[in-house]
Motif scaffolding. Sequence first.
Motif, PDB file in Angstrom:
ATOM      1  N   ASP A 113       0.845  -1.191   0.000  1.00 37.61           N
ATOM      2  CA  ASP A 113       0.000   0.000   0.000  1.00 37.61           C
ATOM      3  C   ASP A 113       0.885   1.248   0.000  1.00 37.61           C
ATOM      4  N   PRO A 114       0.799   2.075  -1.068  1.00 33.73           N
ATOM      5  CA  PRO A 114       1.655   3.275  -1.121  1.00 33.73           C
ATOM      6  C   PRO A 114       1.431   4.224   0.051  1.00 33.73           C
ATOM      7  N   LYS A 115       0.273   4.090   0.732  1.00 32.11           N
ATOM      8  CA  LYS A 115      -0.016   4.956   1.866  1.00 32.11           C
ATOM      9  C   LYS A 115       0.426   4.335   3.196  1.00 32.11           C
ATOM     10  N   ALA A 116       1.063   3.184   3.129  1.00 33.41           N
ATOM     11  CA  ALA A 116       1.512   2.523   4.354  1.00 33.41           C
ATOM     12  C   ALA A 116       2.496   3.409   5.106  1.00 33.41           C
TER      13      ALA A 116
ATOM     14  N   ASN B  35      26.101  13.813  -7.402  1.00 34.65           N
ATOM     15  CA  ASN B  35      25.207  14.796  -8.009  1.00 34.65           C
ATOM     16  C   ASN B  35      23.955  15.063  -7.187  1.00 34.65           C
ATOM     17  N   TYR B  36      23.629  14.194  -6.250  1.00 33.74           N
ATOM     18  CA  TYR B  36      22.603  14.445  -5.231  1.00 33.74           C
ATOM     19  C   TYR B  36      21.211  14.719  -5.803  1.00 33.74           C
ATOM     20  N   ASP B  37      20.884  14.071  -6.896  1.00 40.52           N
ATOM     21  CA  ASP B  37      19.551  14.189  -7.480  1.00 40.52           C
ATOM     22  C   ASP B  37      18.851  12.847  -7.297  1.00 40.52           C
ATOM     23  N   MET B  38      18.033  12.732  -6.250  1.00 41.27           N
ATOM     24  CA  MET B  38      17.403  11.458  -5.911  1.00 41.27           C
ATOM     25  C   MET B  38      16.489  10.976  -7.026  1.00 41.27           C
ATOM     26  N   GLY B  39      15.697  11.882  -7.616  1.00 41.29           N
ATOM     27  CA  GLY B  39      14.796  11.473  -8.679  1.00 41.29           C
ATOM     28  C   GLY B  39      15.535  10.897  -9.868  1.00 41.29           C
ATOM     29  N   ALA B  40      16.632  11.525 -10.271  1.00 40.42           N
ATOM     30  CA  ALA B  40      17.408  11.041 -11.417  1.00 40.42           C
ATOM     31  C   ALA B  40      18.064   9.702 -11.112  1.00 40.42           C
TER      32      ALA B  40
ATOM     33  N   LYS C 143       6.119   6.076  -4.976  1.00 37.69           N
ATOM     34  CA  LYS C 143       4.821   6.431  -4.414  1.00 37.69           C
ATOM     35  C   LYS C 143       3.676   6.020  -5.338  1.00 37.69           C
ATOM     36  N   GLY C 144       3.916   6.027  -6.628  1.00 39.85           N
ATOM     37  CA  GLY C 144       2.847   5.699  -7.565  1.00 39.85           C
ATOM     38  C   GLY C 144       2.538   4.215  -7.623  1.00 39.85           C
ATOM     39  N   ASN C 145       3.571   3.373  -7.566  1.00 45.26           N
ATOM     40  CA  ASN C 145       3.383   1.925  -7.715  1.00 45.26           C
ATOM     41  C   ASN C 145       3.393   1.169  -6.396  1.00 45.26           C
TER      42      ASN C 145
ATOM     43  N   GLU D  17       7.363   9.249  -9.507  1.00 47.61           N
ATOM     44  CA  GLU D  17       7.113   9.974  -8.266  1.00 47.61           C
ATOM     45  C   GLU D  17       7.652   9.153  -7.094  1.00 47.61           C
ATOM     46  N   TYR D  18       8.612   9.722  -6.396  1.00 51.05           N
ATOM     47  CA  TYR D  18       9.179   9.004  -5.262  1.00 51.05           C
ATOM     48  C   TYR D  18       8.850   9.732  -3.960  1.00 51.05           C
TER      49      TYR D  18
END
Length: 536
Positions: free
Chosen positions: A374-377, A431-436, A410-412, A452-453
Amino acid sequence: MALLLPAAGWARAGSWPTPPAAPKPPPQVSGPLQGGTADHTKFDELKGPFETGSDVTKACLGCHNETGHQFMKNIHWTWSYKNPDTGQQLGKKYLINNFCTNARGNEGMCAQCHAGYGWKDETFDFTDETKIDCLVCHETTGTYYKLPNSKGNKACSVMFEDMAPIDLAAAAQSVGLPERANCGACHFNGGGGDNVKHGDLSSALKEPPRTLDVHMGVDGLNFACTACHITNKHIWAGSRYHVISKDAKGRIMSGERKDVATCESCHGLSPHPVDSLAGFKLNDHVQSIACQTCHIPEFARGGVATIVDWDWRTAGKLRNGEGYHEEGYIQGNGEDRYVYKSIKGSFTYDENVVPVYRWFDGQMIYTTVDTHFDPKAKEIDINHFTGSREDSHSRIWPFKRMHTWQPYDKGNGTLVYNHLWGDDKAAYWGNYDMGASIAKGMADFGLDYSGEYGFIQTNSWWPITHMVAPKAQALACDDCHTPKGSRLASVEGVYMPGRDHNPWLDDIGTILVFGTLAGILIHGLIRFFSPKGRQH
């Protein structure tokens, strides 16, 4: 009460004979072999010069011609394990953890602890015997080390600058049976630092006193790791993925068993001498309580702390455009540990930690990158386990509980592979870009990523089985059988005398006790005052 009072004192003192302190440390005991049959310094093949570690391996395989075939079946080589009971694909090659998150995709750095040379991506040839690293387990100079298998960003590569060159010929000629320092080079430093991961495996065990571990103590038995984790054709006994929580076989007639690394394989199923009521009751406890529960009252001892909380949410902060670190925890041996790193976030340490106790049947269940939740866990377990009082295979075990805030999709509703190591723009360590870094880590293995993380709280559970204390430090009866502060206060499914309270049971017990005493008294009076009683 007359029976219980001496029993409690006896239990505190313990019964298993702890070896006496020796004036001079004996040689490390390393399994059934007590030394080699050849002086490797006299082999021309090992005199070098060697340009690479693989050149040393080729020389080793020239004589040890079956080793390559044997070692390639070892999980230290494959980093892959399929659980025969659950069918889960496990192993460092695939799993996510709540330390540095994942080795897969970061082999250029993480595979420093692989028992091989050059694993930096999916192209590594696991069938090439010359890639086996013989020295990491067998050299005894203490000067051998491993470097990353690929280039990283400046933020991390500075750690490996100006290191002394390795004399491969000297290392090759020094080979012997594995010692604690060999195993500890990786197992003491798993998770990113000394004692970070396990809690009961640290550099303090390289040359420990008997008070830290009665088996490994240099002033006692001085066991090497392989004295218990016995080797058969380069396959070691013992597994973190498939734990034997309750050994039902114990010792065999010829002595300790070679197929498992359990307490019972050496000490038997009734380890306490039955010379008192206490000894009988302690052996009865073995059915429901792991030996480690009583004999490892605390872990992270010996002056080396363990991390109990890791927060990735704070990672990525910079100073003048550069990553930095902060020290702030001085552990028992006087060393100052990092409490923050830009590449990893914030850490909380602890020492002399009282374990968490749970019913455990040996079955570990893992949350993998394919596991949906559950993404809301609010919280999930990276690994959890099964066990209960009703299960005959379960016993009460001690655990280290590791808590982390780490990234997830978060999406999956899945955990993610994070691309940490490398000299490219997506590598987080630089480079400290978590999304990348997540996007690349998932894309490299064809995994679905919503884009989306977020961060989720995770727990991992680590069975505690090292740092066995001397018998005088083992738990006593009143450490558990007490209404307040019981070690086993959180253990469910069992009524524990002294800890638990039930008015009906207490009343019935009181009636039975006093009823029995009254019956004995009445019977004695009748015998005493009867005519036949006076005659006898």
